[in-house]
Design a protein around this motif. Structure first.
Motif, PDB file in Angstrom:
ATOM      1  N   LEU A   1       0.822  -1.283   0.147  1.00 47.38           N
ATOM      2  CA  LEU A   1       0.244  -0.065   0.030  1.00 47.38           C
ATOM      3  C   LEU A   1       0.743   1.185   0.115  1.00 47.38           C
ATOM      4  CD1 LEU A   1      -3.105  -0.589   2.395  1.00 47.38           C
ATOM      5  CD2 LEU A   1      -2.917  -0.646  -0.025  1.00 47.38           C
ATOM      6  N   LEU A   2       1.897   1.136   0.618  1.00 44.68           N
ATOM      7  CA  LEU A   2       3.050   2.264   0.630  1.00 44.68           C
ATOM      8  C   LEU A   2       3.169   2.661  -0.599  1.00 44.68           C
ATOM      9  CD1 LEU A   2       5.392   1.319   3.284  1.00 44.68           C
ATOM     10  CD2 LEU A   2       3.767   3.190   3.393  1.00 44.68           C
ATOM     11  N   GLU A   3       3.491   1.751  -1.398  1.00 47.64           N
ATOM     12  CA  GLU A   3       3.690   2.029  -2.922  1.00 47.64           C
ATOM     13  C   GLU A   3       2.636   2.694  -3.752  1.00 47.64           C
ATOM     14  OE1 GLU A   3       5.967  -0.807  -5.110  1.00 47.64           O
ATOM     15  OE2 GLU A   3       4.220  -1.314  -6.342  1.00 47.64           O
ATOM     16  N   GLY A   4       1.289   2.231  -3.384  1.00 47.23           N
ATOM     17  CA  GLY A   4       0.080   2.723  -3.853  1.00 47.23           C
ATOM     18  C   GLY A   4      -0.354   4.005  -3.521  1.00 47.23           C
ATOM     19  N   THR A   5       0.410   4.431  -2.333  1.00 43.98           N
ATOM     20  CA  THR A   5      -0.025   5.823  -1.667  1.00 43.98           C
ATOM     21  C   THR A   5       0.693   7.025  -2.557  1.00 43.98           C
ATOM     22  OG1 THR A   5       1.804   5.484   0.017  1.00 43.98           O
ATOM     23  CG2 THR A   5      -0.287   5.157   0.707  1.00 43.98           C
ATOM     24  N   VAL A   6       1.859   6.404  -3.477  1.00 44.71           N
ATOM     25  CA  VAL A   6       2.526   7.430  -3.814  1.00 44.71           C
ATOM     26  C   VAL A   6       1.594   7.957  -5.026  1.00 44.71           C
ATOM     27  CG1 VAL A   6       4.462   7.933  -5.595  1.00 44.71           C
ATOM     28  CG2 VAL A   6       4.667   6.557  -3.586  1.00 44.71           C
ATOM     29  N   LEU A   7       1.140   7.013  -5.729  1.00 40.93           N
ATOM     30  CA  LEU A   7       0.157   7.641  -6.826  1.00 40.93           C
ATOM     31  C   LEU A   7      -1.270   8.061  -6.199  1.00 40.93           C
ATOM     32  CD1 LEU A   7       1.075   4.530  -9.109  1.00 40.93           C
ATOM     33  CD2 LEU A   7       1.383   6.983  -9.759  1.00 40.93           C
TER      34      LEU A   7
END
Lengths: 342, 305
Positions: free
Chosen positions: A280-286
């Motif tokens: 999710l941390l990755e998803g939060t960037v976008l």
């Protein structure tokens, strides 16, 4: 407690700590090298291109850029361990302060998304496994496949279009409405928590209406992953003989499924949930970019676009640390929950 | 070569022969069996059709549309979809349908470039580590550990920030972050076969390590790597689109789908089509790769059966 004192556990823990430390050093090495290959000369950025040669040379020595690479790496590592990521060019703040200020927003978003993903994904996976091959299973499969195929930023935009613009169910981009800017005194920086503690229920409601859409979008991806994994774990468990025994004993089907089978699935699920939290941390960037959500992801992308390397690398290291930390935590939890893991 | 292959009704028996008489016959027979398994899975066929469709659209772009993806008609900017412009016009009066079609070429290029960089690198690193073992293995697996300790998109972002925005750099950044899982898979496969009797036999008959690796180990790892590549394609497309969306991948005026969504974002509430339609294209293609990958895994991965 006995577990903690056993020599095998101590040896295992040492290995775990060593491997985490090694991964951390590797993380720093990667970010250090990235910082080295930047096409922008950090010296020119510091002194300006009109500086005379002797100033340039002096600053070079001051910044330690005349030392061999391994020494520079050592200095870098010592600094990072002390929490010194340098100053951000964009905000002219110390990077660590910036990160600590924006991080609660990301934490709030990722946590609510994971809660949504777990609370819907686990039951969904169980139902799919019990009805293997029938329509709930097919539905779970479609939801899972879409979760692996839809770009998160696009889903966010579509969510805004539908739930904000057309239906008006949720609030638009940002963390709170303008009227509630700086309304709640920050304690933890997690607005939902701060406003609830202070009894500011209006602010709480406003923050919740801003949070629910980005958290829902992210939660969908977590749901897709968690339900898929729950399903395959459950199918494996339902084939086991102890399930037959439980049924023969006359236990109700609900108890067999939700207590006996799911109870055994919970152990591997911990790892899955931790992994999905990390993802999710990755998803939060976008997602943060789409929803103008002032968290770590938005901080990293804004710094990226203005070539603010200290901030980018500081943010990257921070994400890496959280990622490693989550994996470590799931490892430790796993050892405690699973009686077979020694 | 066999003669049975030349009779028209004999080819199926030739493919299904229990005792193939040549290596080519055995391989083709194996491929035929896999295809029969694959054909039974309707979703996999849908995936295959989507990917073939993508290839066709990319190849035939100038035939499918007579407009240029860069031609601007400012008077027609943000025109809604209608019979003449099926997908409407964007903020510079460019035909969105045309741009999506040309965007297929970019997507395909990214995916192919990443795959041809990543698969061989992962395969060679993984098989060498698994075959030789020792400190070499430890070091390589540590390196993959470090890469896997990062979320991929964030690592790709950091690389792009160092290399500068642009589609070539996006490909390099994605490739740099994508190889470790391949090395892992190849290593795991190598570990299961490195002590097999046929490897010992090859070694006893004097084959060099290099020869064993390239003609015995790598071919056996191929199918798992191929499955992984196909399943990974969707992820690669999503990361490339994400980079494009953030303005770090393909640069304007390139009709890259992620960048198109980013430019349509400003008009989302009134001109929904500008951002929505490129997103549907991304969804379709990555869904296609996921379905195809699932289908391939079912027939190619012996552990699933």
């Amino acid at each position: 407690m006995k577990k903690l004192l056993s020599p095998a556990f101590a040896k295992d823990s040492t290995r775990l700590v060593l491997s985490v430390a090694l991964t951390f050093v590797g993380l720093l090495l990667v970010t250090f090298l990235i910082g080295r290959v930047v096409p922008i000369d950090p010296l020119l950025a510091a002194v300006g291109d009109r500086a005379p040669a002797e100033v340039y040379e002096r600053v070079r020595v001051e910044l330690g850029l005349d030392k061999p690479l391994w020494q520079q790496f050592w200095i870098y590592m010592v600094k990072v361990v002390q929490g010194d990521f340098g100053r951000s060019v964009l905000t002219s703040n110390v990077v660590l302060d910036d990160i600590l200020r924006v991080f609660p927003a990301t934490l709030e978003l990722a946590t609510l998304a994971t809660l949504l993903g777990v609370s819907l994904g686990v039951p969904f996976g169980v139902i799919a496994a019990v009805n293997q091959g029938r329509w709930p299973d097919q539905l779970a499969r479609v939801i899972g496949l879409l979760g692996y195929s839809v770009p998160v930023f696009w889903l966010g935009l579509m969510g805004l279009l539908l739930f904000y613009a057309k239906l008006g169910w949720v609030a638009g981009p940002g963390r709170v409405s303008v009227a509630f800017d700086d309304y709640v005194t920050p304690i933890t920086g997690v607005i939902l928590f701060d406003s609830a503690v202070q009894g500011e229920w209006e602010a709480f409601g406003d923050a919740f209406r801003h949070l629910i859409l980005p958290a829902g979008v992210l939660g969908y991806f977590s749901l897709a992953y968690i339900s898929r994994m729950t399903r395959s774990f459950m199918i494996e468990q339902l084939r086991q003989e102890y399930i037959v025994t439980a049924r023969v004993k006359g236990l109700s089907e609900a108890r067999v499924i939700w207590r006996h089978a799911l109870g055994n699935v919970m152990v591997p699920l911990i790892t899955v949930i931790a992994l999905s939290y990390g993802n999710l941390l990755e998803g939060t960037v976008l997602t943060e970019t789409v929803f103008a959500w002032p968290g770590l992801g938005l901080y990293i992308t804004n710094s990226l676009l203005s070539a603010d390397m200290n901030a980018v690398l500081g943010g990257t290291i921070m994400v890496g640390i959280v990622f490693i930390g989550i994996n470590l935590l799931s490892d430790v939890l796993y050892r405690f929950v699973d009686p077979r893991a020694k | 070569m066999t003669t049975a292959a030349h009779t028209p009704e004999g080819w199926r028996e030739w493919l299904n022969a229990a005792a193939p008489r040549s290596r080519a016959q055995a391989r083709l027979g194996q491929a035929y069996q896999s295809w029969r398994g694959f054909r039974r899975n309707p979703l996999a066929i849908v995936g295959l059709c989507i990917i073939l469709g993508l290839l066709l659209v990319a190849a035939l772009a100038p035939v499918l549309t007579n407009q240029s993806p860069f031609a601007q008609e400012l008077a027609e900017r943000l025109r809604a979809p209608d019979g003449e412009h099926w997908f409407g016009m964007d903020e510079l009066g460019r035909d969105i349908f045309t741009r999506i079609i040309y965007g297929a070429r970019i997507t395909l290029m990214i995916v192919v470039l990443v795959a041809i960089i990543v698969a061989p690198v992962g395969l060679i690193v993984g098989t060498t580590a698994g075959y030789f073992g020792g400190w070499f293995d430890v070091v390589l697996m540590r390196v993959t550990d470090i890469f896997l300790a990062f979320p991929r998109l964030i690592l790709a972002l950091a690389f792009v920030s160092a290399l500068g925005p642009g589609i070539e750099n996006a490909v390099i950044a994605i490739a740099l972050t994508a190889w470790p899982p391949y090395a892992r898979i190849a290593r795991a496969e190598t570990l299961t076969i490195r002590n097999a009797d046929f490897i010992s036999a090859a070694r006893m008959s004097g084959a060099s390590s290099l020869r064993i690796l390239f003609s015995h180990v790598i071919p056996l790892c191929l199918s798992s790597v191929i499955v992984r590549v196909t399943l990974d394609m969707a992820g690669i497309i999503l990361i490339a689109a994400g980079l494009g969306f953030l303005g770090l991948g393909a640069q304007p005026p390139s009709p890259e789908w992620g960048a198109m969504i980013a430019s349509g974002r400003k008009f989302l509430l009134d001109q929904w089509w500008v951002a929505t339609l490129p997103g549907l294209a991304i969804c379709t293609v990555s869904l296609g790769f996921n379905l195809l990958g699932d289908g391939l895994r079912d027939v190619l991965d012996p552990k699933q059966q």
